[in-house]
Design a protein around this motif. Structure first.
Motif, PDB file in Angstrom:
ATOM      1  N   ARG A 205      10.352   8.949 -20.144  1.00 34.70           N
ATOM      2  CA  ARG A 205      10.029  10.027 -19.214  1.00 34.70           C
ATOM      3  C   ARG A 205       8.523  10.061 -18.920  1.00 34.70           C
ATOM      4  N   ALA A 206       7.718   9.972 -19.979  1.00 30.67           N
ATOM      5  CA  ALA A 206       6.264   9.986 -19.810  1.00 30.67           C
ATOM      6  C   ALA A 206       5.792   8.758 -19.041  1.00 30.67           C
ATOM      7  N   LEU A 207       6.416   7.600 -19.321  1.00 31.30           N
ATOM      8  CA  LEU A 207       6.047   6.369 -18.618  1.00 31.30           C
ATOM      9  C   LEU A 207       6.413   6.449 -17.141  1.00 31.30           C
ATOM     10  N   PHE A 208       7.602   6.979 -16.830  1.00 31.91           N
ATOM     11  CA  PHE A 208       8.002   7.133 -15.434  1.00 31.91           C
ATOM     12  C   PHE A 208       6.994   8.007 -14.681  1.00 31.91           C
ATOM     13  N   LEU A 209       6.602   9.113 -15.301  1.00 30.51           N
ATOM     14  CA  LEU A 209       5.673  10.028 -14.644  1.00 30.51           C
ATOM     15  C   LEU A 209       4.319   9.376 -14.426  1.00 30.51           C
ATOM     16  N   GLU A 210       3.760   8.800 -15.489  1.00 29.83           N
ATOM     17  CA  GLU A 210       2.424   8.212 -15.377  1.00 29.83           C
ATOM     18  C   GLU A 210       2.395   7.034 -14.410  1.00 29.83           C
ATOM     19  N   SER A 211       3.394   6.158 -14.481  1.00 32.03           N
ATOM     20  CA  SER A 211       3.394   4.971 -13.618  1.00 32.03           C
ATOM     21  C   SER A 211       3.550   5.352 -12.155  1.00 32.03           C
ATOM     22  N   HIS A 212       4.367   6.361 -11.870  1.00 32.34           N
ATOM     23  CA  HIS A 212       4.556   6.751 -10.474  1.00 32.34           C
ATOM     24  C   HIS A 212       3.382   7.578  -9.945  1.00 32.34           C
ATOM     25  N   ARG A 213       2.724   8.302 -10.815  1.00 32.27           N
ATOM     26  CA  ARG A 213       1.465   8.946 -10.404  1.00 32.27           C
ATOM     27  C   ARG A 213       0.441   7.882 -10.008  1.00 32.27           C
ATOM     28  N   ASN A 214       0.392   6.806 -10.777  1.00 28.74           N
ATOM     29  CA  ASN A 214      -0.535   5.722 -10.452  1.00 28.74           C
ATOM     30  C   ASN A 214      -0.153   5.014  -9.151  1.00 28.74           C
ATOM     31  N   CYS A 215       1.152   4.865  -8.893  1.00 30.25           N
ATOM     32  CA  CYS A 215       1.590   4.248  -7.637  1.00 30.25           C
ATOM     33  C   CYS A 215       0.947   4.937  -6.436  1.00 30.25           C
ATOM     34  N   PHE A 216       0.972   6.263  -6.465  1.00 28.58           N
ATOM     35  CA  PHE A 216       0.396   7.006  -5.344  1.00 28.58           C
ATOM     36  C   PHE A 216      -1.129   7.105  -5.455  1.00 28.58           C
ATOM     37  N   GLY A 217      -1.633   7.309  -6.668  1.00 26.78           N
ATOM     38  CA  GLY A 217      -3.078   7.446  -6.851  1.00 26.78           C
ATOM     39  C   GLY A 217      -3.856   6.200  -6.471  1.00 26.78           C
ATOM     40  N   TRP A 218      -3.224   5.022  -6.588  1.00 22.66           N
ATOM     41  CA  TRP A 218      -3.874   3.757  -6.250  1.00 22.66           C
ATOM     42  C   TRP A 218      -3.510   3.272  -4.840  1.00 22.66           C
ATOM     43  N   ILE A 219      -2.991   4.153  -4.002  1.00 20.10           N
ATOM     44  CA  ILE A 219      -2.482   3.747  -2.686  1.00 20.10           C
ATOM     45  C   ILE A 219      -3.530   3.030  -1.847  1.00 20.10           C
ATOM     46  N   ASP A 220      -4.781   3.434  -1.943  1.00 21.58           N
ATOM     47  CA  ASP A 220      -5.812   2.797  -1.123  1.00 21.58           C
ATOM     48  C   ASP A 220      -6.186   1.408  -1.629  1.00 21.58           C
ATOM     49  N   GLU A 221      -5.721   1.039  -2.828  1.00 18.62           N
ATOM     50  CA  GLU A 221      -5.949  -0.302  -3.354  1.00 18.62           C
ATOM     51  C   GLU A 221      -4.870  -1.276  -2.891  1.00 18.62           C
ATOM     52  N   TRP A 222      -3.599  -0.818  -2.821  1.00 14.34           N
ATOM     53  CA  TRP A 222      -2.510  -1.737  -2.484  1.00 14.34           C
ATOM     54  C   TRP A 222      -2.036  -1.627  -1.036  1.00 14.34           C
ATOM     55  N   PHE A 223      -2.374  -0.546  -0.359  1.00 18.14           N
ATOM     56  CA  PHE A 223      -1.836  -0.332   0.991  1.00 18.14           C
ATOM     57  C   PHE A 223      -2.289  -1.455   1.933  1.00 18.14           C
ATOM     58  N   GLY A 224      -1.334  -2.027   2.647  1.00 19.54           N
ATOM     59  CA  GLY A 224      -1.631  -3.116   3.583  1.00 19.54           C
ATOM     60  C   GLY A 224      -1.422  -4.500   3.004  1.00 19.54           C
ATOM     61  N   MET A 225      -1.136  -4.611   1.698  1.00 14.96           N
ATOM     62  CA  MET A 225      -0.886  -5.923   1.091  1.00 14.96           C
ATOM     63  C   MET A 225       0.486  -6.432   1.499  1.00 14.96           C
ATOM     64  N   THR A 226       0.616  -7.746   1.625  1.00 14.82           N
ATOM     65  CA  THR A 226       1.902  -8.368   1.931  1.00 14.82           C
ATOM     66  C   THR A 226       2.596  -8.778   0.639  1.00 14.82           C
ATOM     67  N   MET A 227       3.893  -9.082   0.729  1.00 10.99           N
ATOM     68  CA  MET A 227       4.632  -9.531  -0.447  1.00 10.99           C
ATOM     69  C   MET A 227       4.069 -10.843  -0.973  1.00 10.99           C
ATOM     70  N   GLN A 228       3.646 -11.737  -0.098  1.00  9.40           N
ATOM     71  CA  GLN A 228       3.059 -12.996  -0.540  1.00  9.40           C
ATOM     72  C   GLN A 228       1.780 -12.745  -1.328  1.00  9.40           C
ATOM     73  N   GLN A 229       0.953 -11.830  -0.849  1.00  9.51           N
ATOM     74  CA  GLN A 229      -0.286 -11.513  -1.550  1.00  9.51           C
ATOM     75  C   GLN A 229      -0.012 -10.916  -2.930  1.00  9.51           C
ATOM     76  N   ILE A 230       0.977 -10.031  -3.011  1.00  7.08           N
ATOM     77  CA  ILE A 230       1.258  -9.380  -4.281  1.00  7.08           C
ATOM     78  C   ILE A 230       1.876 -10.364  -5.272  1.00  7.08           C
ATOM     79  N   ARG A 231       2.664 -11.339  -4.784  1.00  4.80           N
ATOM     80  CA  ARG A 231       3.222 -12.360  -5.676  1.00  4.80           C
ATOM     81  C   ARG A 231       2.124 -13.268  -6.220  1.00  4.80           C
ATOM     82  N   GLU A 232       1.171 -13.634  -5.384  1.00  2.64           N
ATOM     83  CA  GLU A 232       0.056 -14.463  -5.837  1.00  2.64           C
ATOM     84  C   GLU A 232      -0.777 -13.707  -6.871  1.00  2.64           C
ATOM     85  N   LEU A 233      -0.987 -12.433  -6.613  1.00  8.83           N
ATOM     86  CA  LEU A 233      -1.719 -11.584  -7.546  1.00  8.83           C
ATOM     87  C   LEU A 233      -0.976 -11.469  -8.876  1.00  8.83           C
ATOM     88  N   GLU A 234       0.336 -11.343  -8.799  1.00  9.83           N
ATOM     89  CA  GLU A 234       1.175 -11.238  -9.988  1.00  9.83           C
ATOM     90  C   GLU A 234       1.086 -12.506 -10.836  1.00  9.83           C
TER      91      GLU A 234
END
Length: 270
Positions: A205-234
């Motif tokens: 429960r705590a992990l779900f909350l924290e990870s999803h808060r980060n999903c939105f809180g970091w939006i300006d870091e990931w917004f606009g990335m393509t799937m190819q870019q995120i796979r290369e980053l991964e």
């Protein structure tokens, strides 16, 4: 989540990579054993990952008093066929233990009554909890996992203009989507099995909350990335994780781990 289904897929992958980098150093953290495409009759096509989590310092005191250090070494297998995903976590020390998380992502605001298609018996046993990313957890696991400092009552994305999140934001936000997570814990151990189940559910429960808060809180870091870019980053991130762990796995392709061109947030990680 205040984003579209397509955006969330990128956001979730970015968040997992960044949180893994932040939590991995020395003897503890995440080791990636496999990360490859898969295809089967149930899920269709997707990405399979196998990981080892070493979380010894995060164990509750009562668990460390009855189990050795290795009790908090967890093995995870995940099948990501977005918008459907399945994760199975096991612990080599507690051989009968398993935790399964099945996720369905939908473009709604949490109004689906039975997103997983459960039968009547399963529905009768199900307990439903709504996790609001605008809230902040204050229990043991929230401190063990680490809590972000985002205040979503004031937060506003520079790139998208989304936010702040006021009371009832789920009914006002467009786009919006929901991750429906079905969590099943099996810990058939007499005397402490129930306590172990409850501790792990609280941790999830705590992990779900924290990870999803980060999903939105970091939006300006990931917004606009393509799937190819995120796979290369991964791919680069997996290599860096294994280098950080004091006992890295054997890597067969040195070029995959070339750190030239690694995005800045990886270079800044401790």
């Amino acid at each position: 989540m205040p984003m579209s289904l397509e955006e969330y897929q990128i956001a979730q992958m970015y968040m997992v990579m960044k949180m893994q980098q932040q939590s991995t150093n020395g003897d503890e953290g995440v080791e990636v054993l496999e990360n490859r495409p898969f295809q089967d009759e149930d899920f269709g096509k997707g990405q399979y990952t196998s990981k080892v989590y070493r979380l010894q310092s995060k164990a509750p005191v009562w668990l460390t008093s009855i189990a050795p250090k290795d009790a908090l070494v967890m093995q995870e297998e995940a099948w990501n066929a977005y918008p459907r995903c399945k994760t199975v976590i096991k612990c080599p020390y507690f051989t009968k233990f398993s935790l399964t998380v099945e996720t369905v992502h939908r473009a709604d605001n949490g109004t689906s009554e039975n997103a997983h298609g459960l039968n009547e018996e399963q529905l009768a046993a199900r307990q439903v909890e709504t996790i609001d990313i605008a809230s902040v957890a204050t229990d043991y696991w929230s401190y063990a996992i680490g809590s972000s400092n985002f205040d979503f009552s004031k937060f506003k994305s520079a790139k998208t203009g989304r936010g702040p999140l006021s009371d009832g934001w789920q009914d006002k936000c467009h786009p919006v989507m929901t991750a429906y997570k079905l969590v099943t814990v099996d810990a058939p151990y007499w005397g402490f099995g129930y306590r172990l189940e409850q501790a792990l559910l609280a941790g999830e429960r705590a992990l779900f909350l924290e990870s999803h808060r980060n999903c939105f809180g970091w939006i300006d870091e990931w917004f606009g990335m393509t799937m190819q870019q995120i796979r290369e980053l991964e791919q680069k991130g997996d290599c860096l994780l294994n280098e950080k762990i004091s006992k890295p796995i054997l890597l067969t392709d040195e070029e995959d781990c070339d750190q030239r061109g690694v995005p800045k947030f990886y270079e800044d990680m401790p």
